[in-house]
Design a protein around this motif. Structure first.
Motif, PDB file in Angstrom:
ATOM      1  N   ILE A  35       0.829  -1.203   0.000  1.00 13.53           N
ATOM      2  CA  ILE A  35       0.000   0.000   0.000  1.00 13.53           C
ATOM      3  C   ILE A  35       0.868   1.259   0.000  1.00 13.53           C
ATOM      4  N   PHE A  36       1.798   1.311   0.946  1.00  9.19           N
ATOM      5  CA  PHE A  36       2.692   2.457   1.067  1.00  9.19           C
ATOM      6  C   PHE A  36       4.121   2.004   0.786  1.00  9.19           C
ATOM      7  N   PRO A  37       4.697   2.431  -0.336  1.00  9.44           N
ATOM      8  CA  PRO A  37       6.083   2.047  -0.636  1.00  9.44           C
ATOM      9  C   PRO A  37       7.025   2.531   0.470  1.00  9.44           C
ATOM     10  N   LEU A  91      -8.043  12.330  10.255  1.00  8.53           N
ATOM     11  CA  LEU A  91      -7.638  11.016   9.767  1.00  8.53           C
ATOM     12  C   LEU A  91      -8.294  10.720   8.416  1.00  8.53           C
ATOM     13  N   LEU A  92      -9.576  11.021   8.302  1.00  9.32           N
ATOM     14  CA  LEU A  92     -10.272  10.807   7.029  1.00  9.32           C
ATOM     15  C   LEU A  92      -9.655  11.651   5.911  1.00  9.32           C
ATOM     16  N   THR A  93      -9.269  12.855   6.232  1.00  8.22           N
ATOM     17  CA  THR A  93      -8.621  13.720   5.243  1.00  8.22           C
ATOM     18  C   THR A  93      -7.295  13.126   4.793  1.00  8.22           C
ATOM     19  N   LEU A  94      -6.489  12.651   5.736  1.00 10.23           N
ATOM     20  CA  LEU A  94      -5.192  12.057   5.399  1.00 10.23           C
ATOM     21  C   LEU A  94      -5.346  10.761   4.608  1.00 10.23           C
ATOM     22  N   ILE A  95      -6.352   9.969   4.941  1.00  6.88           N
ATOM     23  CA  ILE A  95      -6.606   8.739   4.192  1.00  6.88           C
ATOM     24  C   ILE A  95      -6.995   9.080   2.749  1.00  6.88           C
ATOM     25  N   ASP A  96      -7.785  10.128   2.576  1.00  4.98           N
ATOM     26  CA  ASP A  96      -8.162  10.561   1.237  1.00  4.98           C
ATOM     27  C   ASP A  96      -6.932  11.016   0.447  1.00  4.98           C
ATOM     28  N   TYR A  99      -5.031   7.918  -0.526  1.00  2.00           N
ATOM     29  CA  TYR A  99      -5.744   7.220  -1.600  1.00  2.00           C
ATOM     30  C   TYR A  99      -5.413   7.834  -2.963  1.00  2.00           C
ATOM     31  N   ASN A 100      -5.433   9.145  -3.019  1.00  2.00           N
ATOM     32  CA  ASN A 100      -5.165   9.827  -4.283  1.00  2.00           C
ATOM     33  C   ASN A 100      -3.681   9.844  -4.640  1.00  2.00           C
ATOM     34  N   THR A 101      -2.812   9.857  -3.648  1.00  2.84           N
ATOM     35  CA  THR A 101      -1.371   9.917  -3.897  1.00  2.84           C
ATOM     36  C   THR A 101      -0.804   8.564  -4.308  1.00  2.84           C
ATOM     37  N   PHE A 102      -1.207   7.515  -3.598  1.00  7.12           N
ATOM     38  CA  PHE A 102      -0.618   6.197  -3.817  1.00  7.12           C
ATOM     39  C   PHE A 102      -1.508   5.257  -4.632  1.00  7.12           C
ATOM     40  N   SER A 103      -2.613   5.753  -5.135  1.00  4.19           N
ATOM     41  CA  SER A 103      -3.532   4.943  -5.951  1.00  4.19           C
ATOM     42  C   SER A 103      -3.882   3.619  -5.274  1.00  4.19           C
TER      43      SER A 103
END
Length: 139
Positions: A35-37, A91-96, A99-103
């Motif tokens: 998920i996160f390189p 937290l929801l903002t950071l998850i969003d 999501y958009n940064t790491f596809s």
């Protein structure tokens, strides 16, 4: 003595359990290299974990307060609940952003976001219940 399944009610403070599940799930997601390189993990994982842990700690602090007839205890408890709500929103903002940064795949995000939203709804219900219960202390 057991209670028939149809007569069971939902626990008053399920938000505690939900916050625990959310925190464990968030740690698991942030540790995953799929998920996160690894080379970019520090960019968003630390803020995501910080907000999630802060929300959980606020919920635990609020739950630890015995209000009784003490308006100062009520205000502290209420402030911790409000702070937890703001951490969940962050937290929801950071998850969003993640999501958009790491596809990140939709199905992985759906459960994570639903946990956040469900925890926030339970927190709001707890806050409403407290307001009804201790409303006389706000005056």
């Amino acid at each position: 003595m057991s209670v028939r399944k149809g007569d069971r009610n939902e626990g008053q403070l399920q938000v505690l359990n939900l916050m625990r599940v959310l925190t464990l799930h968030t740690v698991q997601k942030c540790r995953s290299e799929k998920i996160f390189p690894k080379n970019a993990r520090w960019i968003l994982c630390k803020p995501i974990l910080d907000e999630c842990i802060a929300a959980t700690v606020c919920v635990r602090r609020a739950n630890a307060v015995y209000v009784g007839e003490d308006s100062a205890a009520w205000r502290y408890r209420r402030n911790q609940q409000i702070e937890a709500h703001s951490h969940i929103d962050a937290l929801l903002t950071l998850i969003d952003i993640a999501y958009n940064t790491f596809s990140i795949e939709n199905d992985q995000m759906t459960y994570w976001i639903s946990l956040c939203c469900e925890a926030d709804e339970k927190l709001k219900a707890w806050m409403k219940s407290d307001k009804e219960r201790f409303g006389n202390l706000t005056r």
